[in-house]
Design a protein around this motif. Structure first.
Motif, PDB file in Angstrom:
ATOM      1  N   ALA A  40      41.219 -32.432  35.460  1.00 32.99           N
ATOM      2  CA  ALA A  40      42.568 -31.957  35.740  1.00 32.99           C
ATOM      3  C   ALA A  40      43.559 -32.840  35.003  1.00 32.99           C
ATOM      4  O   ALA A  40      43.353 -34.040  34.861  1.00 32.99           O
ATOM      5  CB  ALA A  40      42.843 -31.994  37.244  1.00 32.99           C
ATOM      6  N   GLY A  41      44.627 -32.225  34.516  1.00 33.26           N
ATOM      7  CA  GLY A  41      45.637 -33.000  33.810  1.00 33.26           C
ATOM      8  C   GLY A  41      46.702 -32.108  33.219  1.00 33.26           C
ATOM      9  O   GLY A  41      46.903 -30.972  33.664  1.00 33.26           O
ATOM     10  N   ILE A  83      48.874 -20.929  28.983  1.00 30.22           N
ATOM     11  CA  ILE A  83      48.325 -22.093  28.275  1.00 30.22           C
ATOM     12  C   ILE A  83      49.379 -22.531  27.270  1.00 30.22           C
ATOM     13  O   ILE A  83      49.546 -21.934  26.212  1.00 30.22           O
ATOM     14  CB  ILE A  83      46.990 -21.750  27.573  1.00 30.22           C
ATOM     15  CG1 ILE A  83      45.960 -21.249  28.577  1.00 30.22           C
ATOM     16  CG2 ILE A  83      46.466 -22.951  26.797  1.00 30.22           C
ATOM     17  CD1 ILE A  83      45.552 -22.272  29.624  1.00 30.22           C
ATOM     18  N   GLU A  84      50.120 -23.559  27.657  1.00 27.85           N
ATOM     19  CA  GLU A  84      51.224 -24.060  26.832  1.00 27.85           C
ATOM     20  C   GLU A  84      51.398 -25.554  27.080  1.00 27.85           C
ATOM     21  O   GLU A  84      51.022 -26.050  28.152  1.00 27.85           O
ATOM     22  CB  GLU A  84      52.507 -23.299  27.167  1.00 27.85           C
ATOM     23  CG  GLU A  84      52.853 -23.345  28.621  1.00 27.85           C
ATOM     24  CD  GLU A  84      53.873 -22.291  29.030  1.00 27.85           C
ATOM     25  OE1 GLU A  84      54.593 -22.559  30.010  1.00 27.85           O
ATOM     26  OE2 GLU A  84      53.949 -21.235  28.400  1.00 27.85           O
ATOM     27  N   LEU A  87      46.804 -28.145  34.592  1.00 31.05           N
ATOM     28  CA  LEU A  87      45.706 -27.244  34.942  1.00 31.05           C
ATOM     29  C   LEU A  87      44.451 -28.028  35.263  1.00 31.05           C
ATOM     30  O   LEU A  87      44.336 -29.212  34.967  1.00 31.05           O
ATOM     31  CB  LEU A  87      45.443 -26.217  33.841  1.00 31.05           C
ATOM     32  CG  LEU A  87      44.953 -26.643  32.469  1.00 31.05           C
ATOM     33  CD1 LEU A  87      43.455 -26.849  32.445  1.00 31.05           C
ATOM     34  CD2 LEU A  87      45.297 -25.561  31.474  1.00 31.05           C
ATOM     35  N   THR A  88      43.516 -27.331  35.888  1.00 37.67           N
ATOM     36  CA  THR A  88      42.186 -27.862  36.161  1.00 37.67           C
ATOM     37  C   THR A  88      41.209 -27.007  35.374  1.00 37.67           C
ATOM     38  O   THR A  88      41.284 -25.777  35.427  1.00 37.67           O
ATOM     39  CB  THR A  88      41.863 -27.786  37.665  1.00 37.67           C
ATOM     40  OG1 THR A  88      42.836 -28.538  38.390  1.00 37.67           O
ATOM     41  CG2 THR A  88      40.472 -28.336  37.956  1.00 37.67           C
ATOM     42  N   TYR A 145      39.358 -22.077  34.077  1.00 35.86           N
ATOM     43  CA  TYR A 145      40.548 -22.886  34.318  1.00 35.86           C
ATOM     44  C   TYR A 145      41.411 -22.286  35.424  1.00 35.86           C
ATOM     45  O   TYR A 145      41.382 -21.078  35.678  1.00 35.86           O
ATOM     46  CB  TYR A 145      41.376 -23.054  33.043  1.00 35.86           C
ATOM     47  CG  TYR A 145      41.935 -21.750  32.517  1.00 35.86           C
ATOM     48  CD1 TYR A 145      43.226 -21.347  32.849  1.00 35.86           C
ATOM     49  CD2 TYR A 145      41.173 -20.923  31.719  1.00 35.86           C
ATOM     50  CE1 TYR A 145      43.729 -20.151  32.387  1.00 35.86           C
ATOM     51  CE2 TYR A 145      41.673 -19.730  31.247  1.00 35.86           C
ATOM     52  CZ  TYR A 145      42.939 -19.346  31.586  1.00 35.86           C
ATOM     53  OH  TYR A 145      43.445 -18.162  31.132  1.00 35.86           O
ATOM     54  N   GLU A 146      42.165 -23.152  36.063  1.00 36.75           N
ATOM     55  CA  GLU A 146      43.139 -22.767  37.074  1.00 36.75           C
ATOM     56  C   GLU A 146      44.459 -23.437  36.711  1.00 36.75           C
ATOM     57  O   GLU A 146      44.532 -24.653  36.598  1.00 36.75           O
ATOM     58  CB  GLU A 146      42.706 -23.231  38.459  1.00 36.75           C
ATOM     59  CG  GLU A 146      41.445 -22.566  38.952  1.00 36.75           C
ATOM     60  CD  GLU A 146      40.994 -23.133  40.292  1.00 36.75           C
ATOM     61  OE1 GLU A 146      41.781 -23.822  40.965  1.00 36.75           O
ATOM     62  OE2 GLU A 146      39.822 -22.877  40.647  1.00 36.75           O
TER      63      GLU A 146
END
Length: 126
Positions: free
Chosen positions: A53-54, A94-95, A100-101, A120-121
């Protein structure tokens, strides 16, 4: 409060006062990653199935002759894992800057940790 406890708290205060903005951000990202159950990126090894996650640092579309790819660098405060979606030009959400994880099997490409086609979440924007 004992003398040892006051020394420890004074050290913590001094460390926060003298830390750079990047160090403070990395510490915060490591804390958030741990809270979400992510494995620190620096501990990820080739072949492991992990959840990291990050925050996305960069997102790049790489046109290839036979297979386009979307690549994003996920930073968790300890290291970077590159997320690669094969056959994708764009994914909504996605940016850069998005939290996200991601889950998947770690591979190594050019001495960099990579997860291909991760699950992904997206975290809600803050």
């Amino acid at each position: 409060m004992s003398t040892d406890e006051s020394r420890v708290s004074l050290r913590g205060i001094l460390r926060r006062l003298t830390a750079s903005e990047a160090e403070i951000e990395a510490q915060e990202l490591r804390r958030e990653s741990a809270e979400s159950g992510g494995v620190p990126a620096r501990q990820c090894m080739r072949g492991q199935v992990v959840s990291v996650a990050g925050r996305l640092r960069t997102v790049v579309y790489t046109p290839r002759t036979n297979l386009p790819t979307l690549e994003a660098d996920l930073y968790d405060g300890s290291d970077v894992v590159t997320l690669v979606w094969l056959g994708r030009r764009h994914i909504v959400g996605i940016e850069p800057g998005r939290h996200l994880t991601a889950r998947g099997r770690v591979a190594v490409r050019d001495d960099r940790k990579v997860i291909y086609n991760p699950y992904y979440e997206l975290e809600s924007p803050k």
